[in-house]
Design a protein around this motif. Structure first.
Motif, short mmCIF file in Angstrom:
data_model
loop_
_atom_site.label_atom_id
_atom_site.label_comp_id
_atom_site.label_asym_id
_atom_site.label_seq_id
_atom_site.Cartn_x
_atom_site.Cartn_y
_atom_site.Cartn_z
N PHE A 188 23.26 -11.06 -7.52
CA PHE A 188 22.65 -12.38 -7.53
C PHE A 188 21.15 -12.29 -7.30
N GLN A 189 20.45 -13.24 -7.89
CA GLN A 189 18.99 -13.25 -7.79
C GLN A 189 18.54 -13.25 -6.33
N ALA A 190 19.23 -14.05 -5.50
CA ALA A 190 18.86 -14.10 -4.08
C ALA A 190 19.86 -13.34 -3.22
N ALA A 191 20.50 -12.34 -3.81
CA ALA A 191 21.44 -11.44 -3.14
C ALA A 191 22.77 -12.10 -2.76
N ALA A 192 22.71 -13.32 -2.16
CA ALA A 192 23.93 -14.04 -1.81
C ALA A 192 24.88 -13.21 -0.96
N LEU A 193 24.34 -12.50 0.03
CA LEU A 193 25.22 -11.77 0.95
C LEU A 193 25.98 -12.76 1.82
N PHE A 194 27.20 -12.37 2.21
CA PHE A 194 27.97 -13.22 3.12
C PHE A 194 27.36 -13.09 4.50
N ASP A 195 26.79 -14.16 5.03
CA ASP A 195 26.00 -13.98 6.24
C ASP A 195 26.84 -13.88 7.50
N SER A 196 28.16 -14.11 7.39
CA SER A 196 28.99 -13.93 8.58
C SER A 196 29.66 -12.56 8.60
N LEU A 197 29.38 -11.74 7.59
CA LEU A 197 29.99 -10.41 7.54
C LEU A 197 28.90 -9.33 7.68
N THR A 198 29.30 -8.16 8.18
CA THR A 198 28.35 -7.06 8.29
C THR A 198 28.04 -6.50 6.90
N VAL A 199 27.03 -5.63 6.85
CA VAL A 199 26.67 -4.98 5.60
C VAL A 199 27.89 -4.25 5.02
N ALA A 200 28.59 -3.49 5.86
CA ALA A 200 29.75 -2.73 5.37
C ALA A 200 30.82 -3.67 4.82
N GLU A 201 31.06 -4.77 5.53
CA GLU A 201 32.09 -5.72 5.06
C GLU A 201 31.67 -6.37 3.76
N ASN A 202 30.37 -6.62 3.62
CA ASN A 202 29.87 -7.16 2.36
C ASN A 202 30.13 -6.19 1.22
N VAL A 203 29.75 -4.93 1.44
CA VAL A 203 29.86 -3.95 0.35
C VAL A 203 31.31 -3.68 0.00
N SER A 204 32.20 -3.71 0.99
CA SER A 204 33.60 -3.39 0.71
C SER A 204 34.39 -4.61 0.19
N PHE A 205 33.75 -5.76 0.17
CA PHE A 205 34.48 -7.00 -0.15
C PHE A 205 35.22 -6.92 -1.49
N GLY A 206 34.49 -6.53 -2.53
CA GLY A 206 35.12 -6.45 -3.85
C GLY A 206 36.09 -5.28 -3.95
N VAL A 207 35.76 -4.18 -3.28
CA VAL A 207 36.62 -2.99 -3.33
C VAL A 207 38.00 -3.34 -2.78
N GLU A 208 38.02 -4.06 -1.65
CA GLU A 208 39.29 -4.42 -1.03
C GLU A 208 40.14 -5.30 -1.94
N ARG A 209 39.47 -6.13 -2.72
CA ARG A 209 40.22 -7.06 -3.55
C ARG A 209 40.59 -6.51 -4.92
N TYR A 210 39.68 -5.70 -5.46
CA TYR A 210 39.89 -5.25 -6.84
C TYR A 210 40.53 -3.88 -6.95
N ARG A 211 40.51 -3.11 -5.88
CA ARG A 211 41.01 -1.73 -5.97
C ARG A 211 41.97 -1.46 -4.82
N ASP A 212 42.81 -0.44 -5.00
CA ASP A 212 43.73 -0.02 -3.95
C ASP A 212 43.18 1.21 -3.26
N HIS A 213 42.71 1.04 -2.04
CA HIS A 213 42.17 2.20 -1.33
C HIS A 213 42.57 2.13 0.13
#
Ligand SMILES: Nc1ncnc2c1ncn2[C@@H]1O[C@H](COP(=O)(O)OP(=O)(O)OP(=O)(O)O)[C@@H](O)[C@H]1O
Ligand SMILES: [Mg+2]
Lengths: 261, 248
Positions: free
Chosen positions: B84-109
């Motif tokens: 996103f142009q303005a990043a749109a990070l989830f401000d209630s989640l940590t950096v790690a939780e932000n980065v893993s957000f899609g991985v948890e939903r889209y992939r099995d790990h």
């Protein structure tokens, strides 16, 4: 948007009721779908339930005190000295069935409903809701379902908690005024049934769903910066509080007075 | 890979897209340039269904996305990573939780694998040891790079970059150019890069498309664009205040 081009108020009303209805149906549809957002559900239970305890305690305590005081005065002055010991049942019924549910409903509209609108509204205008969507999380399932469920569970609990505080405070006030504790208690236990407490808790469940849905609805439709978030917050508070009062009347009318069929 | 045909989109009275056509081929990097407010962000939001066109057709990997069910659409969305142009990070989640957000939903790990993916993704954008910070503790440029890490973490096939280097210092910005090139060469991703930075566009893009007045007025290789006979394109890429583009 200029006011000249906006549709008449009655149309706007139906449009908004429609939006809310659609959100409610989508919430129901997503209720059982996976993945369930357990973590957010627990967070919200804490936010709505545990963190509201102080507010509910103060509200219920003073609600109980003033209701106990006025009922005491009424009996004492208009019926006569000694009759005030019979006020226990009236006070307890009034608190559990009406006063505590209304007070808690209004306080939670202000504390929880508007917080939901502000949080989700901020997420909306900073594109976090779009980001949820792009990362595979459905905003309804991720944001709305856990909040609605948490409110559905926690509001009855808060009302039960408020009942206990309110009843104790009203009783304590009467004791201080020298009312006969034995007659007061005996009367209360004679006339008040579990169903009366349950009635209030059922109301709480309905208010919980209504407050959460309005907060989420206003949050998700927030537009235009900090001002928009402010508007969504105030609107949630007003709409939720009015609905609590209206629904309170209709639920009181609709629910049977007792369960002895 | 991405086919957009005769797209029209208005917000109220404002006509943003007026019969836009655009094709992005599999494996290519397409840069989209255009004035501020011309509708570039709106354009890429159409690609993943965040904005619905008033009329027109959008076909992703052979699938017309107009009438998909939520479930079918989910499979389209997981192909995309969006910065996103303005990043749109989830401000209630940590950096790690932000980065893993899609991985948890889209992939099995497993959780361990996810932690590793988070570290690797942050590493790719040049960030280290910030997993437990909250978004409000980051600088603007760091937010942008975390947003990029989040978008690439689950290895999407198509990456949409909305101004990846805006707000980032020149050295980091060039590192991001390299990252875009690497994603294309090593992972064969298809990319759409929105940018105002012509140097970056020339460096990363196979083709450049110019959005003007709600349409793509020219598409071509960086060379073709530089030699374009279209005065609007010439004015834009050289950044002249004088020329056929008058409104701002
Ligand atoms: N949700 C929306 N509601 C109303 N208008 C919108 C919305 N989204 C975008 N617009 C309008 O559409 C136009 C294009 O916006 P967009 O964000 O796509 O511009 P842009 O080309 O990305 O500009 P920039 O380079 O500044 O990011 C703007 O005029 C904007 O006001
Ligand atoms: Mg933009």
């Amino acid at each position: 948007m200029s006011s000249s081009s906006s549709p008449p108020a009655i149309l706007r009303f139906f449009e908004q009721a429609g939006e809310l209805g659609i959100l409610f149906i989508q919430t129901l549809k997503n209720l059982l779908r996976k993945p369930r957002e357990k973590r957010i559900f627990i967070q919200q239970m804490d936010e709505i339930g545990v963190r509201s305890l102080p507010v509910v305690a103060i509200t219920a305590a003073f609600g109980g005190l003033v209701f106990g005081f006025q009922t005491y005065t009424g009996f004492y002055e208009f019926i006569g000295s000694g009759s005030e010991a019979y006020s226990g049942a009236i006070i307890t019924l009034g608190l559990t069935k009406e006063l505590i549910p209304i007070l808690v409903g209004l306080m939670i509209s202000g504390r929880v409903g508007s917080a939901m609108a502000a949080e989700i509204g901020t997420m909306k205008i900073t594109e976090q809701v779009d980001a949820l969507f792009s990362l595979g999380a459905d905003p309804i399932r991720y944001l709305v379902v856990p909040r609605t469920l948490a409110a559905l569970v926690m509001l009855p609990a808060l009302i039960l908690f408020g009942d206990i505080i309110g009843i104790i405070c009203a009783f304590a006030f009467n004791l201080l005024m020298g009312v006969n504790a034995y007659i007061y208690m005996k009367n209360t236990l004679l006339y008040v049934e579990v169903w009366d407490v349950v009635t209030g808790m059922i109301k709480g469940g309905v208010y919980g769903v209504v407050i959460a849905q309005i907060g989420c609805w206003q949050g998700l439709k927030t537009q235009g910066g900090a001002e928009g978030v402010g508007r969504a917050t105030t609107r949630t508070m007003v709409i939720a509080a009015i609905l609590v009062l209206i629904l309170n009347f209709f639920i009181s009318k609709a629910l049977p007075g007792d369960l002895n069929i | 890979m991405i086919h957009m045909e005769e797209l029209y989109k208005s917000f109220g009275d404002k006509k943003v897209l007026r019969g836009l056509n655009l094709d992005v081929d599999k494996g290519e990097t397409m840069a989209v340039i255009g004035q501020s407010g011309s509708g570039k962000s709106v354009l890429i939001k159409h690609m993943i269904g965040l904005v619905k066109p008033d009329s027109g057709k959008i076909i992703i990997d052979g699938v017309d996305i107009c009438c998909l069910t939520l479930k079918e659409f989910y499979d389209i969305r997981r192909k995309f990573g969006l910065l996103f142009q303005a990043a749109a990070l989830f401000d209630s989640l940590t950096v790690a939780e932000n980065v893993s957000f899609g991985v948890e939903r889209y992939r099995d790990h497993t959780p361990q694998e996810i932690r590793k993916i988070v570290t690797e993704s942050l590493d790719l954008v040049g960030l280290r040891g910030i997993e437990d910070l909250m978004p409000h503790e980051l600088s603007g440029g760091m937010k942008k790079r975390v947003g990029l890490a989040r978008a690439i973490a689950y290895r999407p096939e198509i990456i949409l970059y909305d101004e990846p280097s805006t707000g980032i210092d020149p050295i980091r910005a060039d590192a991001i150019n390299d990252l875009i090139l690497r994603m294309q060469q090593e992972l064969k991703v298809t990319s759409v890069v929105i940018t105002h930075d012509m140097v970056s566009a020339y460096k990363v893009a196979d083709r450049i498309a110019m959005l003007y007045n709600g349409e793509i007025i020219e598409t071509g290789s960086p060379q073709n664009i530089q030699q374009s006979s279209n005065e609007i394109v010439q004015q834009f890429i050289h950044g002249h205040a004088e020329g056929p583009i008058k409104e701002w």
